[in-house]
Design a protein around this motif. Structure first.
Motif, PDB file in Angstrom:
ATOM      1  N   LEU A  80       0.842  -1.205   0.000  1.00 49.07           N
ATOM      2  CA  LEU A  80       0.000   0.000   0.000  1.00 49.07           C
ATOM      3  C   LEU A  80       0.874   1.251   0.000  1.00 49.07           C
TER       4      LEU A  80
ATOM      5  N   ASN B  58       0.324   5.378  -0.038  1.00 44.98           N
ATOM      6  CA  ASN B  58      -0.713   6.417   0.175  1.00 44.98           C
ATOM      7  C   ASN B  58      -2.101   5.778   0.247  1.00 44.98           C
TER       8      ASN B  58
ATOM      9  N   GLU C  86      -3.179   3.288  -1.367  1.00 41.40           N
ATOM     10  CA  GLU C  86      -3.601   2.613  -2.600  1.00 41.40           C
ATOM     11  C   GLU C  86      -2.883   1.274  -2.729  1.00 41.40           C
ATOM     12  N   ASN C  87      -3.608   0.270  -3.187  1.00 39.75           N
ATOM     13  CA  ASN C  87      -2.997  -1.040  -3.407  1.00 39.75           C
ATOM     14  C   ASN C  87      -2.241  -1.011  -4.740  1.00 39.75           C
TER      15      ASN C  87
ATOM     16  N   MET D 200      -1.711  -2.448  -9.684  1.00 40.31           N
ATOM     17  CA  MET D 200      -1.577  -1.381 -10.685  1.00 40.31           C
ATOM     18  C   MET D 200      -0.781  -1.852 -11.891  1.00 40.31           C
TER      19      MET D 200
ATOM     20  N   GLU E 185       0.260   2.917 -14.326  1.00 44.56           N
ATOM     21  CA  GLU E 185      -0.411   3.439 -13.127  1.00 44.56           C
ATOM     22  C   GLU E 185       0.570   3.595 -11.973  1.00 44.56           C
TER      23      GLU E 185
END
Lengths: 235, 274
Positions: free
Chosen positions: A69, A71, A73-74, A78, A82
């Motif tokens: 993770l 921030n 986000e996983n 991605m 991304e």
């Protein structure tokens, strides 16, 4: 391109496991948040996955299960594009290798800067010249990696990563393979950029505890498939 | 019975593996073209420099070998055909023979085989060595997509080189054919070119282009795929290089055979034979 770089404000793992075909689950079910703004020395017995942990942390190896993770986000799920904004803020240096053999040292150092249009070719050349002068390899910048010493190859590989100015730096045994003078010069430079604040978090392995105390690094222990933080600074 | 079942199982598994392999190759082409053409917002200059290097290595440096091969092929084709044709009184058919043999078949195929020998092997071993030396991983950590920086330029440079080399092969072979005809039969340049011009059809150009473009694509996709499949150690490099060569030879000759067969069937349909 600079605006495409996304600052890393938090980084951690949620039930992350990683294994190779020949060694399943070298890292097992790790849940960990790495506090930023510190230097972390990854410690543990040989063969317990320190380098593997750094590779996952540096985004080079994808966890076989669980999540990394950034921030919140996983990033595991991605795509390359991304993940790119985070990658540009996440520097990784190899224990060995990593230079393109069909490019000169200068071209190797310039490649990411020019590819991502971080600066003009003239600015890149000036920047490389400044680094080469500082570290004493100005007369070698037009040589290909095969024609220079292993120590210089490693130094250029490390400097190439630092030229990105990443705020989160992952280094796999960055101080080995150099003569004492070069190692000291590199430590001095790392201290400068650490104090200047462009590198905010540093995670590294080293067999030499002098460097651990140099950065007052805390311990991140990787052992028996687990990773955990020991806030107390190493001796 | 169980032996037969085991054999059927084995064959079935091989067939599934083959289709999975082909699917992976198509996927690789798709992803590298997509990342090279659509998502290429950065570093086009760097990518173009890799394309140029590939064209220089495969195209330019391959010219001497292709020249010798083409001259010899053109000469041999004309010696064999003109001898038979003059016996039958069909010297004016020399152009048809050359177009059929050189332009349609031998030119694209021999060029492709030569490129496999020189560049297919080079690409597979170069990429394999790059994997071992962590150069591919280094690109990733620099935020450079290997498919757009490594694979895409090699595919583009490789296809351009193969098409140009095939064209050059045909040109030199036809010129070689002329010099042999002139030496053997005192053939006039105007007669020779008239014979060639009468023999050429649009279909020949299409066949030539289809064979050259796809042969180039096949060679460089297989070279890149095999090179990138190296995992950890340098002993894998010669293995993947040999595999790239063998697979490329099978794929290119198979592809050329299928295209020629389809073209032949098309002609039979047009003539109303089938």
């Amino acid at each position: 391109m600079m605006e495409r770089k996304r600052k890393i404000e938090s980084l951690g793992f949620d039930r992350m496991s990683f294994g190779y075909e020949w060694r399943k689950e070298l890292l097992h079910d790790i849940t960990l948040q790495i506090p930023l703004g510190k230097a972390w020395h990854v410690e543990g017995p040989s063969g317990h996955g320190q380098t593997t942990f750094l590779r996952v942390l540096g985004g080079l190896s994808t966890p076989t299960s669980g999540a990394m993770l950034i921030n919140g986000e996983n990033v595991t799920e991605m795509s390359f594009d991304e993940f790119l904004p985070y990658r540009l803020d996440l520097g990784y240096t190899f224990q060995s290798g990593g230079l393109l053999s069909n490019r000169t040292l200068a071209e190797n150092m310039a490649l990411p800067l020019l590819y991502h249009k971080l600066c003009s070719p003239e600015e890149a050349e000036a920047k490389i010249r400044a680094y080469a002068e500082r570290f004493g390899f100005l007369n070698m910048v037009d040589q290909r990696p095969a024609f220079v010493s292993a120590g210089l190859r490693k130094l250029v590989s490390v400097l190439r990563t630092l030229m990105f100015e990443p705020s989160f730096l992952v280094m796999d045994d960055p101080f080995s393979g150099f003569d004492q003078q070069t190692a000291q010069a590199l430590v001095k430079y790392l201290r400068e950029i650490w104090e200047d604040g462009f590198v905010k978090t540093m995670v590294f392995t080293t067999a030499d505890n002098t460097y651990v105390s140099e950065f007052q690094a805390s311990i991140l222990r990787v052992e028996n498939g687990k990773a955990y933080l020991e806030e107390k600074a190493a001796a | 019975m169980s032996f037969l079942l085991r054999q059927a199982d084995h064959v079935g598994a091989r067939v599934f593996d083959f289709f999975a392999y082909v699917r992976t190759l198509f996927f690789m082409v798709y992803l590298s073209l997509r990342s090279g053409l659509l998502e290429q917002t950065q570093g086009m200059r760097q990518v173009v420099s890799v394309i140029s290097a590939q064209i220089y290595f495969t195209g330019w440096q391959g010219l001497p070998l292709i020249s010798i091969l083409a001259l010899a092929t053109g000469g041999i084709a004309i010696i064999q055909s003109s001898t038979q044709l003059s016996l039958l009184g069909g010297s004016s058919m020399v152009g048809n023979i050359l177009v059929l043999v050189i332009v349609r078949e031998v030119g694209p195929l021999l060029t492709a085989l030569m490129v496999i020998a020189r560049s297919g092997t080079a690409v597979a071993s170069e990429l394999g060595t790059m994997r071992v030396n962590r150069e591919i991983e280094a690109l990733e950590i620099m935020g450079i997509q290997p498919l757009s920086y490594i694979v895409f330029p090699r595919l583009v440079g490789g296809v351009i080189s193969v098409v140009c080399l095939s064209f050059y092969f045909n040109l030199v072979a036809l010129l070689g054919g002329f010099f042999v005809s002139k030496a053997l039969h005192g053939m006039q340049l105007s007669f020779y070119f008239e014979s060639l011009a009468n023999a050429f059809a649009v279909e020949d150009v299409w066949l030539f282009l289809v064979k050259s473009v796809f042969s180039g694509l096949i060679i460089f996709v297989l070279g890149c795929y095999q090179g990138m499949s190296v995992q950890h150690s340098s002993h894998e490099v010669p293995q993947v290089t040999a595999r790239a060569v063998v697979h490329s030879i099978f794929a290119v000759t198979g592809f050329n055979l299928i295209v020629s067969l389809l073209s032949y069937l098309n002609q039979l349909v047009r003539l109303g034979i089938i």
